[in-house]
Design a protein around this motif. Structure first.
Motif, mmCIF file in Angstrom:
data_model
loop_
_atom_site.group_PDB
_atom_site.id
_atom_site.type_symbol
_atom_site.label_atom_id
_atom_site.label_comp_id
_atom_site.label_asym_id
_atom_site.label_seq_id
_atom_site.Cartn_x
_atom_site.Cartn_y
_atom_site.Cartn_z
ATOM 1 N N VAL A 16 39.637 49.636 44.031
ATOM 2 C CA VAL A 16 40.456 48.974 44.866
ATOM 3 C C VAL A 16 38.970 47.691 44.984
ATOM 4 C CG1 VAL A 16 40.753 48.664 47.018
ATOM 5 C CG2 VAL A 16 41.517 50.505 45.976
ATOM 6 N N GLY A 20 41.589 44.933 43.588
ATOM 7 C CA GLY A 20 42.035 45.156 44.199
ATOM 8 C C GLY A 20 43.240 44.000 44.292
ATOM 9 N N ASP A 21 42.014 42.766 44.440
ATOM 10 C CA ASP A 21 42.343 41.103 45.305
ATOM 11 C C ASP A 21 43.869 40.469 43.939
ATOM 12 O OD1 ASP A 21 40.851 41.027 47.128
ATOM 13 O OD2 ASP A 21 39.378 40.713 46.487
ATOM 14 N N TYR A 24 46.876 42.537 44.203
ATOM 15 C CA TYR A 24 47.392 41.917 45.501
ATOM 16 C C TYR A 24 47.999 40.012 44.982
ATOM 17 C CZ TYR A 24 47.181 40.020 50.900
ATOM 18 O OH TYR A 24 47.693 39.749 50.981
ATOM 19 N N ARG A 25 46.772 39.983 44.554
ATOM 20 C CA ARG A 25 47.485 37.672 44.159
ATOM 21 C C ARG A 25 48.601 37.909 43.500
ATOM 22 N NH1 ARG A 25 41.803 36.841 44.013
ATOM 23 N NH2 ARG A 25 41.313 36.907 42.486
ATOM 24 N N LEU A 28 51.691 38.853 45.192
ATOM 25 C CA LEU A 28 51.695 38.305 46.700
ATOM 26 C C LEU A 28 52.589 36.726 45.637
ATOM 27 C CD1 LEU A 28 51.210 37.445 49.140
ATOM 28 C CD2 LEU A 28 49.512 35.804 48.785
ATOM 29 N N GLU A 38 50.565 43.823 49.777
ATOM 30 C CA GLU A 38 49.841 45.257 49.718
ATOM 31 C C GLU A 38 50.436 46.675 49.473
ATOM 32 O OE1 GLU A 38 48.662 45.751 53.904
ATOM 33 O OE2 GLU A 38 47.862 43.400 53.949
ATOM 34 N N ASP B 65 44.508 32.404 40.782
ATOM 35 C CA ASP B 65 42.998 33.141 40.794
ATOM 36 C C ASP B 65 41.951 32.624 41.586
ATOM 37 O OD1 ASP B 65 43.764 35.568 39.999
ATOM 38 O OD2 ASP B 65 44.177 35.294 37.583
ATOM 39 N N ILE B 69 42.089 33.542 47.502
ATOM 40 C CA ILE B 69 43.021 34.874 48.371
ATOM 41 C C ILE B 69 42.650 37.000 48.117
ATOM 42 C CG2 ILE B 69 45.699 35.833 48.989
ATOM 43 C CD1 ILE B 69 46.606 32.916 47.721
ATOM 44 N N GLN B 70 42.379 36.798 49.058
ATOM 45 C CA GLN B 70 41.840 38.489 49.301
ATOM 46 C C GLN B 70 42.799 39.007 50.168
ATOM 47 O OE1 GLN B 70 37.839 38.036 50.495
ATOM 48 N NE2 GLN B 70 37.222 37.483 48.095
ATOM 49 N N MET B 71 42.723 40.901 48.871
ATOM 50 C CA MET B 71 43.280 41.131 49.823
ATOM 51 C C MET B 71 43.037 41.630 51.424
ATOM 52 S SD MET B 71 45.590 45.055 48.644
ATOM 53 C CE MET B 71 43.828 45.109 47.960
ATOM 54 N N PRO B 72 44.065 42.111 52.727
ATOM 55 C CA PRO B 72 43.210 42.108 54.046
ATOM 56 C C PRO B 72 42.460 43.526 54.051
ATOM 57 C CG PRO B 72 45.146 41.735 54.434
ATOM 58 C CD PRO B 72 45.315 41.973 52.251
ATOM 59 N N LYS B 76 43.033 47.214 51.968
ATOM 60 C CA LYS B 76 42.393 48.063 50.794
ATOM 61 C C LYS B 76 41.121 49.374 51.853
ATOM 62 C CE LYS B 76 39.882 43.708 48.617
ATOM 63 N NZ LYS B 76 38.864 42.603 49.003
#
Lengths: 196, 84
Positions: A16, A20-21, A24-25, A28, A38, B65, B69-72, B76
């Motif tokens: 994660v 994770g980020d 996610y991007r 999205l 998510e 990228d 923007i990040q996952m909340p 997580k």
């Protein structure tokens, strides 16, 4: 170091934080919905955990995870078309009202763009403007545009994924392009974003 | 010959980026574009967008990228727990 030796996977506990980020991007940008993005990331990590043994080490861990996420994204589209009415009759009307008069003539004045693609390609700021413009597309239309133009997916495949007819896809793409054109004109070409 | 209004002409312009048009539609579109300044601009500009996304796919992903923007955090946390 022996390069033929596969890189071992990192500890799933760290996934994660490591990926994770980025995942996610990726999600999205395509599904254009934070909650679905998510969910897809979670599904991807869970599937990866189960498939750990099949990781060959030939691609990087990130690339491997993105590969799984791509499948999960496609599955999501296929699944959700079954739960949704297909073609949207309001679509054509929305284009009609915003851009054309009753006789089908332009209601907006289209400006002249004096910039070559090569020039624009060099400008980093252009891409964030384009992303902001894509954000303003209605979500289904944004999905179609991302799948078709960003991923280069065949039109027939996009139709299958979104559960729409080819005529409807063309109408959606027309709407996407017309709206993006206007947004780029307002926020880049006429806003002086193209000035050095 | 089919006479197109601007809405139809712009629709066909967009369609031509997705699939080849029939001969008669192509002819009608070319005729309309030869007389209509705005539709000609529209055609140039949507082709421009099409081309730039195609050429700049990597830049587009990079910019995304770099958007930060990040996952909340709560998502997580939930995923970390699910992976446990």
């Amino acid at each position: 170091m022996n390069s033929s030796q596969p890189e071992p996977l990192s500890d799933p506990e760290q996934w994660v934080d490591l990926h994770g980020d980025a995942l996610y991007r990726f999600a999205l940008l395509r599904v254009r919905d934070v909650h679905i993005a998510e969910e897809l990331v979670q599904e991807t990590f869970c599937a990866a955990l189960e498939a750990k043994k099949s990781y060959s080490g030939r691609s990087s861990e990130r690339t491997w995870l993105i590969g799984i996420l791509k499948h999960k994204t496609m599955d999501h589209f296929r699944r959700s078309t079954r739960e949704r009415p297909h073609d949207d009759p309001d679509l054509q009307d929305a284009i009609e009202e915003n851009y054309f008069d009753a006789k089908g003539r332009w209601k907006v004045q289209l400006g002249e763009w004096n910039e070559s693609p090569e020039k624009v390609l060099e400008r980093k700021e252009f891409w964030s403007v384009l992303h902001r413009c894509m954000d303003r597309l209605p979500s289904r239309i944004g999905q179609a545009f991302a799948l078709r133009e960003i991923d280069g997916t065949e039109g027939s495949e996009v139709c299958k994924m979104l559960g729409i007819s080819s005529t409807n896809l063309w109408v959606m793409m027309h709407r996407a392009r017309t709206q993006l054109r206007q947004c780029l004109e307002n926020n880049w070409f006429e806003a002086g974003g193209n000035q050095p | 010959m089919m006479m197109l209004n601007c809405r139809e002409a712009s629709q066909l312009t967009s369609e031509s980026l997705d699939h080849p048009l029939s001969w008669s539609k192509r002819f009608a579109l070319r005729f309309h574009l030869s007389m209509c300044k705005y539709c000609k601009r529209y055609a140039r500009q949507v082709r421009f967008i099409h081309q730039i996304v195609d050429l700049g796919r990597d830049e587009l992903e990079e910019a995304w990228d770099a958007s930060g923007i990040q996952m909340p955090e709560d998502a997580k946390k939930r995923i970390r727990e699910a992976l446990h």
